[in-house]
Design an enzyme around this catalytic site. Sequence first.
Site, PDB file in Angstrom:
ATOM      1  N   HIS A 163      -5.491   6.523   7.421  1.00  0.00           N
ATOM      2  CA  HIS A 163      -4.822   5.616   6.486  1.00  0.00           C
ATOM      3  C   HIS A 163      -3.324   5.578   6.825  1.00  0.00           C
ATOM      4  O   HIS A 163      -2.700   6.609   7.035  1.00  0.00           O
ATOM      5  CB  HIS A 163      -4.996   6.108   5.044  1.00  0.00           C
ATOM      6  CG  HIS A 163      -6.364   5.893   4.515  1.00  0.00           C
ATOM      7  ND1 HIS A 163      -6.617   5.164   3.379  1.00  0.00           N
ATOM      8  CD2 HIS A 163      -7.570   6.295   4.965  1.00  0.00           C
ATOM      9  CE1 HIS A 163      -7.926   5.140   3.150  1.00  0.00           C
ATOM     10  NE2 HIS A 163      -8.517   5.830   4.100  1.00  0.00           N
ATOM     11  N   ASP A 208      -2.403  -0.669   6.689  1.00  0.00           N
ATOM     12  CA  ASP A 208      -3.334  -1.072   5.637  1.00  0.00           C
ATOM     13  C   ASP A 208      -2.850  -2.318   4.909  1.00  0.00           C
ATOM     14  O   ASP A 208      -3.665  -3.163   4.493  1.00  0.00           O
ATOM     15  CB  ASP A 208      -3.531   0.069   4.647  1.00  0.00           C
ATOM     16  CG  ASP A 208      -4.464   1.156   5.190  1.00  0.00           C
ATOM     17  OD1 ASP A 208      -4.903   1.022   6.347  1.00  0.00           O
ATOM     18  OD2 ASP A 208      -4.729   2.130   4.467  1.00  0.00           O
ATOM     19  N   GLU A 258      -6.191  18.314   1.984  1.00  0.00           N
ATOM     20  CA  GLU A 258      -7.081  17.165   1.770  1.00  0.00           C
ATOM     21  C   GLU A 258      -6.352  15.846   1.980  1.00  0.00           C
ATOM     22  O   GLU A 258      -6.895  14.905   2.561  1.00  0.00           O
ATOM     23  CB  GLU A 258      -7.664  17.210   0.350  1.00  0.00           C
ATOM     24  CG  GLU A 258      -8.551  18.412   0.068  1.00  0.00           C
ATOM     25  CD  GLU A 258      -7.757  19.644  -0.339  1.00  0.00           C
ATOM     26  OE1 GLU A 258      -6.491  19.588  -0.331  1.00  0.00           O
ATOM     27  OE2 GLU A 258      -8.388  20.656  -0.673  1.00  0.00           O
ATOM     28  N   GLU A 305       0.782   5.743   0.488  1.00  0.00           N
ATOM     29  CA  GLU A 305       0.076   6.996   0.760  1.00  0.00           C
ATOM     30  C   GLU A 305       0.738   8.064  -0.103  1.00  0.00           C
ATOM     31  O   GLU A 305       1.948   8.014  -0.344  1.00  0.00           O
ATOM     32  CB  GLU A 305       0.139   7.373   2.235  1.00  0.00           C
ATOM     33  CG  GLU A 305      -0.474   6.355   3.177  1.00  0.00           C
ATOM     34  CD  GLU A 305      -1.964   6.135   2.967  1.00  0.00           C
ATOM     35  OE1 GLU A 305      -2.624   7.049   2.402  1.00  0.00           O
ATOM     36  OE2 GLU A 305      -2.471   5.070   3.339  1.00  0.00           O
ATOM     37  N   ASP A 365       0.850  -1.184   0.000  1.00  0.00           N
ATOM     38  CA  ASP A 365       0.000   0.000   0.000  1.00  0.00           C
ATOM     39  C   ASP A 365       0.890   1.240   0.000  1.00  0.00           C
ATOM     40  O   ASP A 365       2.027   1.200   0.498  1.00  0.00           O
ATOM     41  CB  ASP A 365      -0.918   0.017   1.225  1.00  0.00           C
ATOM     42  CG  ASP A 365      -1.893   1.189   1.195  1.00  0.00           C
ATOM     43  OD1 ASP A 365      -2.632   1.317   0.197  1.00  0.00           O
ATOM     44  OD2 ASP A 365      -1.912   1.980   2.152  1.00  0.00           O
TER      45      ASP A 365
END
Length: 229
Positions: free
Chosen positions: A150, A155, A52, A9, A7
Amino acid sequence: MREIVLDTETTGFEPEQGDRIVEIGAVELFNHVPTGKTYHQYINPERAMPQEAFEVHGLGDDFLRDKPVFADIAQAFVDFIGDAKLVIHNAAFDMKFLNAELSWVKRAPIPFDRAVDTLAIARRKFPGSPASLDALCRRFGIDNSSRTLHGALLDSEILAEVYLELIGGKQPDFALNVSQDKSGAGEGAVEWRPKPRPAPLPSRLSENEKAAHAAFVEKLGDAAFWKRL
């Protein structure tokens, strides 16, 4: 069989618009069993973090400022994944970022056919149902209570559990006697696979049990199922 559950980010959605990877987390599986070997790296994106994106993963400019840039960790990342399959939820997203980062440091891209997309698997298996990671955790009873933000490694660990459920459970191929190479590459591992017995097992029925069964069948008459076998 070595697989890497992975995963990332990022700062946003589009590397072509200047978005970058800020965290990579990965978990190693060997024959669908976690080995305990993981990869985790925060990365300085060399740009400001949009609000965001910060609200999704909580990784801000101050935290990332002293982290290595992707060029400095690229070799370690490539070494860790080797030539394994990459298990990713919504693989198209992570793969486009990984290959963008690799291209910017003049490295070969990762072929897309190495990606196993758990989002696609979930949509095929449960058409019309929610297929987010959180939704799949609820479906399979996987504890994701620590997932308040997250995080790539967390994750990945959760996704590894989801993936094993999606493919039929934690021991889908009955490989119950596998010698694993804990160094990670799986070299020299001996895989067990089921095969026919060289000789049938002897019957465990006694002569008295056989006679009792024959008498029972005889009482049922000519319509007895056993007489048709």
